[in-house]
Design a protein around this motif. Structure first.
Motif, PDB file in Angstrom:
ATOM      1  N   MET A 107       1.042  -1.143   0.260  1.00 50.27           N
ATOM      2  CA  MET A 107       0.328  -0.037   0.171  1.00 50.27           C
ATOM      3  C   MET A 107       0.424   1.393   0.046  1.00 50.27           C
ATOM      4  N   PRO A 108       1.538   1.648   0.615  1.00 48.17           N
ATOM      5  CA  PRO A 108       2.905   2.397   1.115  1.00 48.17           C
ATOM      6  C   PRO A 108       3.073   2.924  -0.543  1.00 48.17           C
ATOM      7  N   ASN A 109       3.567   1.633  -1.707  1.00 45.91           N
ATOM      8  CA  ASN A 109       3.927   2.503  -2.946  1.00 45.91           C
ATOM      9  C   ASN A 109       2.737   3.298  -3.199  1.00 45.91           C
ATOM     10  N   ASN A 110       1.813   2.831  -3.510  1.00 42.45           N
ATOM     11  CA  ASN A 110       0.089   3.578  -3.737  1.00 42.45           C
ATOM     12  C   ASN A 110      -0.230   5.302  -3.417  1.00 42.45           C
ATOM     13  N   ILE A 111       0.553   5.130  -2.320  1.00 43.86           N
ATOM     14  CA  ILE A 111       0.441   6.388  -1.229  1.00 43.86           C
ATOM     15  C   ILE A 111       0.429   8.465  -2.786  1.00 43.86           C
ATOM     16  N   PRO A 112       1.973   7.758  -3.605  1.00 40.24           N
ATOM     17  CA  PRO A 112       1.464   9.025  -4.446  1.00 40.24           C
ATOM     18  C   PRO A 112       0.596   9.063  -5.514  1.00 40.24           C
ATOM     19  N   GLN A 113       0.312   7.943  -6.313  1.00 38.63           N
ATOM     20  CA  GLN A 113      -1.188   7.375  -6.497  1.00 38.63           C
ATOM     21  C   GLN A 113      -2.411   8.586  -6.247  1.00 38.63           C
ATOM     22  N   ILE A 114      -2.348   7.691  -4.884  1.00 37.52           N
ATOM     23  CA  ILE A 114      -4.248   8.039  -4.714  1.00 37.52           C
ATOM     24  C   ILE A 114      -3.920   9.449  -4.166  1.00 37.52           C
ATOM     25  N   ALA A 115      -2.227   9.998  -3.899  1.00 39.63           N
ATOM     26  CA  ALA A 115      -2.248  11.058  -3.722  1.00 39.63           C
ATOM     27  C   ALA A 115      -3.009  12.755  -4.819  1.00 39.63           C
ATOM     28  N   VAL A 116      -1.966  11.976  -6.330  1.00 43.18           N
ATOM     29  CA  VAL A 116      -2.769  12.557  -7.108  1.00 43.18           C
ATOM     30  C   VAL A 116      -4.244  12.850  -8.055  1.00 43.18           C
ATOM     31  N   ALA A 117      -4.873  11.172  -7.186  1.00 46.89           N
ATOM     32  CA  ALA A 117      -5.656  11.096  -7.855  1.00 46.89           C
ATOM     33  C   ALA A 117      -6.638  12.184  -6.860  1.00 46.89           C
ATOM     34  N   VAL A 118      -6.454  11.907  -5.910  1.00 42.86           N
ATOM     35  CA  VAL A 118      -7.307  13.593  -4.839  1.00 42.86           C
ATOM     36  C   VAL A 118      -7.114  14.544  -5.509  1.00 42.86           C
ATOM     37  N   VAL A 119      -5.599  14.860  -5.547  1.00 39.15           N
ATOM     38  CA  VAL A 119      -6.144  16.829  -6.410  1.00 39.15           C
ATOM     39  C   VAL A 119      -6.773  16.282  -7.535  1.00 39.15           C
ATOM     40  N   ALA A 120      -6.604  15.201  -7.879  1.00 42.86           N
ATOM     41  CA  ALA A 120      -8.010  15.378  -9.684  1.00 42.86           C
ATOM     42  C   ALA A 120      -9.400  14.868  -9.322  1.00 42.86           C
ATOM     43  N   ALA A 121      -9.523  14.332  -8.227  1.00 42.16           N
ATOM     44  CA  ALA A 121     -11.018  14.641  -7.206  1.00 42.16           C
ATOM     45  C   ALA A 121     -11.325  15.681  -7.414  1.00 42.16           C
ATOM     46  N   LEU A 122     -10.263  16.454  -7.119  1.00 40.60           N
ATOM     47  CA  LEU A 122     -10.777  18.232  -6.149  1.00 40.60           C
ATOM     48  C   LEU A 122     -10.882  19.233  -7.174  1.00 40.60           C
ATOM     49  N   HIS A 123     -10.013  18.416  -8.182  1.00 36.72           N
ATOM     50  CA  HIS A 123     -10.052  19.592  -9.592  1.00 36.72           C
ATOM     51  C   HIS A 123     -11.985  19.715 -10.789  1.00 36.72           C
ATOM     52  N   LEU A 124     -12.067  18.150 -10.366  1.00 34.14           N
ATOM     53  CA  LEU A 124     -13.372  17.924 -10.945  1.00 34.14           C
ATOM     54  C   LEU A 124     -14.467  18.198  -9.834  1.00 34.14           C
ATOM     55  N   TRP A 125     -13.913  18.104  -8.969  1.00 40.42           N
ATOM     56  CA  TRP A 125     -14.825  19.156  -7.572  1.00 40.42           C
ATOM     57  C   TRP A 125     -15.522  20.631  -8.285  1.00 40.42           C
ATOM     58  N   PHE A 126     -14.275  21.631  -8.273  1.00 42.22           N
ATOM     59  CA  PHE A 126     -13.773  22.491  -8.539  1.00 42.22           C
ATOM     60  C   PHE A 126     -15.008  23.280  -9.862  1.00 42.22           C
ATOM     61  N   LEU A 127     -14.951  22.257 -10.622  1.00 38.74           N
ATOM     62  CA  LEU A 127     -15.645  22.337 -12.312  1.00 38.74           C
ATOM     63  C   LEU A 127     -16.611  22.394 -12.142  1.00 38.74           C
ATOM     64  N   ILE A 128     -17.440  21.257 -11.203  1.00 39.80           N
ATOM     65  CA  ILE A 128     -18.610  20.833 -10.966  1.00 39.80           C
ATOM     66  C   ILE A 128     -19.077  22.473 -10.146  1.00 39.80           C
ATOM     67  N   LEU A 129     -18.773  22.904  -8.803  1.00 37.10           N
ATOM     68  CA  LEU A 129     -18.524  23.841  -8.456  1.00 37.10           C
ATOM     69  C   LEU A 129     -18.971  25.420  -9.000  1.00 37.10           C
TER      70      LEU A 129
END
Length: 173
Positions: A1-23
């Motif tokens: 799991m720890p090796n996936n942390i950077p990808q999870i962080a990138v996915a969180v940032v992508a999700a935030l920006h999708l939320w910004f788009l909707i907002l």
């Protein structure tokens, strides 16, 4: 799991920006959007075209991050480029529009960028420890250390946390 942390962080940032788009593109003139940005109905209507443009750009940032994630290891440079864009846009937004953008956009982007680049430890300063805790939660335990401003001097804290080594990079935004 720890090796996936950077990808999870990138996915969180992508999700935030999708939320910004909707907002910004859909909810801007709705009660939720007006409440979020503390705007009157009139101001929301007047600024809606600008918000839609801004939302579209946030959608492009999300698309780029998702593209990088889908490419796996071959998407590393794509992720770094788009995360860098996120950080620059967040800092610019904090300077020109609202300081809150620094914490909502730039800080998560910077953490994800640092994690993607393989940084082992991130030291951050905060006036609002609760807000910074949200950023800290993006990483593995112990990867991000937070110093509350107004306690001991920051340079003393950094030397203590790094056992006298100090830091390699300082970003002062």
């Amino acid at each position: 799991m720890p090796n996936n942390i950077p990808q999870i962080a990138v996915a969180v940032v992508a999700a935030l920006h999708l939320w910004f788009l909707i907002l910004e593109m859909i909810l801007w003139t709705k009660p939720f959007g007006r409440k979020t940005f503390r705007m009157s109905e009139e101001k929301a209507q007047t600024t809606a075209p600008l918000a839609m443009n801004q939302g579209l750009y946030n959608g492009f940032l999300a698309a780029g991050l998702i593209w990088g994630l889908l490419r796996g290891a071959a998407g590393f440079e794509i992720e770094v480029f788009f995360l860098s864009c996120v950080v620059v846009a967040g800092v610019f937004g904090a300077v020109t529009a609202s300081r809150a953008i620094l914490w909502v956009q730039a800080a998560p982007g910077a953490v994800a960028l640092a994690l993607a680049m393989g940084v082992r430890k991130i030291l951050g300063t905060a006036r609002n420890q609760d807000l910074f805790q949200k950023v800290k939660d993006l990483a593995a335990p112990g990867r991000i250390e937070i110093h509350t401003l107004g306690t001991v001097p920051t340079h003393e804290w950094a030397y203590e946390v790094t056992h006298g080594e100090g830091v390699d990079v300082v970003i002062d935004a």
